[in-house]
Scaffold this motif. Sequence first.
Motif, PDB file in Angstrom:
ATOM      1  N   GLU A  36      36.191  41.410  66.591  1.00 41.98           N
ATOM      2  CA  GLU A  36      35.260  40.998  67.550  1.00 41.98           C
ATOM      3  C   GLU A  36      34.398  39.729  67.263  1.00 41.98           C
ATOM      4  OE1 GLU A  36      32.649  44.240  68.708  1.00 41.98           O
ATOM      5  OE2 GLU A  36      34.385  45.672  68.404  1.00 41.98           O
ATOM      6  N   GLY A  81      25.640  36.390  66.512  1.00 42.36           N
ATOM      7  CA  GLY A  81      24.965  37.495  65.858  1.00 42.36           C
ATOM      8  C   GLY A  81      23.628  37.512  66.507  1.00 42.36           C
ATOM      9  N   ASP A  82      22.677  38.674  65.877  1.00 47.47           N
ATOM     10  CA  ASP A  82      21.648  38.736  66.492  1.00 47.47           C
ATOM     11  C   ASP A  82      20.470  37.987  66.795  1.00 47.47           C
ATOM     12  OD1 ASP A  82      22.237  41.560  65.966  1.00 47.47           O
ATOM     13  OD2 ASP A  82      21.331  41.738  64.192  1.00 47.47           O
ATOM     14  N   LEU A  99      31.692  40.146  64.806  1.00 49.77           N
ATOM     15  CA  LEU A  99      30.446  40.861  64.788  1.00 49.77           C
ATOM     16  C   LEU A  99      30.519  42.044  63.882  1.00 49.77           C
ATOM     17  CD1 LEU A  99      29.919  40.937  68.984  1.00 49.77           C
ATOM     18  CD2 LEU A  99      28.755  39.629  67.116  1.00 49.77           C
ATOM     19  N   CYS A 145      28.147  46.130  60.275  1.00 52.39           N
ATOM     20  CA  CYS A 145      28.632  46.917  61.320  1.00 52.39           C
ATOM     21  C   CYS A 145      30.140  47.003  60.866  1.00 52.39           C
ATOM     22  CB  CYS A 145      28.374  45.976  62.666  1.00 52.39           C
ATOM     23  SG  CYS A 145      29.189  47.004  64.045  1.00 52.39           S
TER      24      CYS A 145
END
Length: 736
Positions: A393, A397-398, A406, A411
């Motif tokens: 994916e 990022g955040d 991702l 994760c």
Amino acid sequence: MTEIRCIVDNIVFKNEENGYVVAQVKDENEKYTIVGCIPYIIEGQSLKLRGEWAVHPQFGKQLKVESYEEVLPDSKIGIERYLSSGIISGIGPVSAKKIVDKFGDKTLEILDNDIERLNEIEGIGKKKIKIIYESYSRQREVRNIMVFLQTYGVTANQCVKIYNKYHNESINVVKENPYILTEGIVGIGFRTADKIAQNLGVEIGSPFRIQSGISYVINDFCLKGNTYMPMEKLIIDASDVLGVDNDEIEKNVYESTLEQKIKVEVINNENCVFTMPYYYCELGVTKKIVTMATNEYEDIDLDIDKEIEEFEVSKEINFAETQKEAIIGAFKNGIEVITGGPGTGKTTIINCIADIFEKASLKVFMAAPTGRAAKRMSEATGKEAKTIHRLLEIGFGDGGDQFGFLKGEECPLECDVVIIDETSMIDIVLMNNLLKAIGLGTRLIIVGDVDQLPSVGPGNVLRDIIESKAVNVVRLKEIFRQAHESMIIVNAHMINNGEIPILNKKGKDFYFIQNEKSEGILNTVIDLVNKRLPNFNKEWGNKNDIQVLSPMRKGILGVTNLNNQIQKVLNAESDDKKEIKYRDVIFRVGDKVMQTKNNYTIKWKRVSGEGDLDGEGVFNGDGGFINDIDEEGNLLVIFDDEREVEYDNVNMDELDLAYAITIHKSQGSEFPVVVMPVFMGPPLLMNRNLFYTGITRAKKLVVLVGMTRAIHSMIRNDKGFERYSGLKWRIMDIIN
């Protein structure tokens, strides 16, 4: 020194690599011929040129341009030609005429100060105005960059890429560290960056220059597939590039290690120099492989032997002992490698393993490095398979500013088993990212043919993992009974064993047409693709069915010339087919094309089939066809997995014609028919490994065209480029 102001009327010749141009220009009175380095030039552009007149013995009077600057046009005709050139996204010939008819010689003023007024033009809405505004603003910035870089031979396309990477800070970034261009901009080498640096006052012996040169030499070496560079070779090569003595190189290597720009380690009793990204990738892969190999996994609550028997009955097959060993090993081990050539049943084994895991209510993910390999894996197993990039994916990022995968340590993939096919294609960077996303307790089954060409990117991952002896490896050597009927498979194994293949066996699927001359080979290949093979089997009329593979890009039998010649017969110029010329390539509606590098940000939308409706990312080796060319000159390409992607004049250099592709680019793909010219070439390239990989891409028919001695030479030559990789040694150091 002569100075003229003119409009570019016709570009006669343009070298995209160094910006050298021969063009015809005109002012109010007459036409001139100009020559010189003018990398940012388009027809219709207004220029102020400075140079000296000279008389060429063949072409007559010419202005040899020494410097130039762009002057935006101020006449209606000039403005329309400027806007029609395709230089501004969202404006093509039709839109340009409408805009100039409306605003006349005030058009550029409107674009500068009141662009919202384009709403007054029929067919131009808010969405298109935004595209035009962004492109026009970018062009102004790029023009500033060009004024700064034009004397250094940087091409227009490279300037656009510099802007896309650094935006309004482009000039400041280049002034601060011109050597950064060698890392981020394709086509800019150290010598160009060094020329800029020296003009900015950087001295030959500057530590900044020498350390930048050292990094460049290592990175350039790693582009050939290596993860590190031997210290001894680095000192020699860097000294040659930088023009300083060996002691200076050694001193600056030491300084670079103190500043953690590079890492020096002893690998197999040799001092080796790593750039930090590949160093950390090797450490990451090593740690995860060893952890997975030594970790204990929960037993599967099924009788595996019984499940194998039931699968054999349902599929009406009988597994060989090594095949059963591979299946059982997938359940006993946390990580396993299954390797073998064509016809050894790798796909059937994958099917069996996945079925049994799913019967135990365990979730299985399947993936491969390329879109074509994933599609083939899915078709062969009847189960969903993704590219590794899609599995991980791609996204931000955040923080919203870091682009990458991702899925990772924070994760991980939510599954119990990961099965990866065509693993020989995976480089050290992708393997590191994949392993980071596999949580502890998830099993990994690695499938591939270790005798194929290694990955295009750095590393020798599959071979290193096998030779480290840290994980369970099953080598499949027995050919399935059905596969014995295919001379493609029989000959592939013969070639891999150093034996001369069986040619032209009547009624079989492997043929050789002898021709000792390059022109004759070329003509035969074209005739096969255009007439003989489609006439032999009507199903092979589709451009997707017949694939020409060549060992190299250049020369009469290289893919560049093959593509040009095959295009002329399979997709000839026609009044009812739109086309556009980009650099030296003509792209035409209906052309078969291939993406040549990973582009994680390019957008696509799905036109049919299953999957996400839209997304980002097209990857090296993805193939498709040009479906349309819009009025702005953008290519609309539909890839094999039914994604449509728009290519403008900035990213069009990532696309190649693909009637013929290199054998390296064919990895992970399978084609009904492969036609391969065989000829003499550089021994380091023309080897057994390459020949074997090429013929194993064919499913139904192989036709070799060329020289008998070339076939013999490649089979005898089992040497290839030596790859410098530390992965095997790192793993062995831990487990021994």
